[in-house]
Design an enzyme around this catalytic site. Sequence first.
Site, PDB file in Angstrom:
ATOM      1  CE1 TYR A  62      -4.116  -1.586   5.610  1.00 11.70           C
ATOM      2  CE2 TYR A  62      -2.904   0.342   4.850  1.00 11.70           C
ATOM      3  CZ  TYR A  62      -3.603  -0.816   4.574  1.00 11.70           C
ATOM      4  OH  TYR A  62      -3.782  -1.206   3.269  1.00 11.70           O
ATOM      5  CB  SER A 115      -0.864  -0.016   1.264  1.00  9.96           C
ATOM      6  OG  SER A 115      -1.376   1.259   1.527  1.00  9.96           O
ATOM      7  CD  GLU A 159      -2.214   5.227   4.542  1.00  7.78           C
ATOM      8  OE1 GLU A 159      -1.909   5.428   5.729  1.00  7.78           O
ATOM      9  OE2 GLU A 159      -2.601   6.135   3.789  1.00  7.78           O
TER      10      GLU A 159
END
Length: 330
Positions: free
Chosen positions: A151, A127, A129
Site C-alpha cells: 500500500y 498517506s 504510510e
Amino acid sequence: MPRALITGITGQDGRHLAQLLVGKGYDVYGMVRGQNNPKIHILQDETPELEIVEGDLQDLSSLIGVVEQVQPDEVYNLGAISFVALSFRQPELTADITGVGVLRMLEAIRVVGGTQDNRIRFYQASSSEMFGKVRETPQNEMTPFHPRSPYGTAKVFGHYTTLNYRESYGLHASSGILFNHEGFRRGLEFVTRKVTNAVARIKLGLQDTLTLGNLEASRDWGYAGDYVEAMWRMVQQDEPGDYVVATGETHTIRDLLEAAFQAAGIDDWQALVQTDPRFTRPAEVDLLIGDASKAREVLGWQPTVDFPTLIKMMVDHDLEVEARKARQVQ
Ligand code: GDR
C-alpha cells in the site's frame, strides 16, 4: 455552481467530503465501480444531492468517459485499496488501483482538459504510510519516504505521479499527506473502529473479548471530518502543493484501548484483550507523528477534535448502533 468529482465516494472520506462540498454549494458526483455497489443507498440517504457516476480506476477509458460527462472543476482522488493489511495479500491489485489508478485519473484529466490551460484541479489522497520506517520525527513534507507495505509503495508512486503532472503539464495537482483519520464512518477492519465497536459490544454483553495484533504501534489519529476540510482548502489555493495533515500527537494501540474502555466506563480491561499473530503485518510502521505547520500557516487549517473526544465519539456511536441492532434481533 462548481462541480466536483470524487473517487472512493463510498469510503469514510468520500462520504465526509461529499457532505462538505454539497454544503458549500457544489454539484457533487461520486464515482463507483458498478451500479450494484451495496453502499449506494447509504450515500443516497446521507447526501441525497449526490449524483452517482460509474467508472473504474483500473480502466482509463471509463475515467475519460466520466471526466467528459461530469466536466468537473475539481477532482478528488480518494479511491484506493486502503486497508494496509490487505495490500500484503493482494499487492498487485493494490499497485494497480492505489498506484496506477492515480496515473489513469491524471491522464483522463490531461486528455479531457487539454494540455494548454487545463482548468481541472486535482487532489491526490497521499498517506503517512509513505514515511513507513521513519527517517525523522515528526514527519513533514520534506521527510524522505521509506514505505513498509505494498500500500505504501503504491501511494509513493501516486504521490510522485501527481508531482510529475504538476511539473510536466502545469496541472493544478495537490497532494495531501494525511495521517490516520478516524470517526464513526470508519470501516470495522481499521484498528480504531475495531476497538470502539468491540468495546461497545463488550459493554452491552454481546461479546466477551477483543483480539488484536501489534499493541505497541503508534499513530497520529485525527478526526476525518477535519481532514476533508484540509483537502478542500488545498484545492482552493492559487498554487498547487503538498501538505502534511496531522494532529502532531501520537498514541499507541494501548492508549487507544485505555481511551475506549474508559469512554465505556470499564476500568479493568487488560484481561478482555488478547493478541494473535494473525493480525500482525509482515512489516510494521512503528511510529507516526506529523508536523502540519505548513497546513496551519498556508491553509489556516487545524484539527478541532482531540484524541479522547474522537474515541469517545466513536464509542458512543457504537454503543447506540449495537444496542439498536440487539433490540431488532430480539
Ligand atoms: P493504518 O491503519 O495501517 O495505519 O492505515 P489501521 O487502523 O489498519 O492500523 C493501525 C495500526 O494498528 C495496528 N493494529 C491493528 N490494526 C488493525 N487493522 N487490526 C488489528 O487487529 C490491529 N492490531 C494492531 C496495526 O498493525 C497498525 O500499526 C490507515 C489507512 O486508513 C490507510 O489507508 C491510511 O493511508 C493510513 O491510515 C494513514
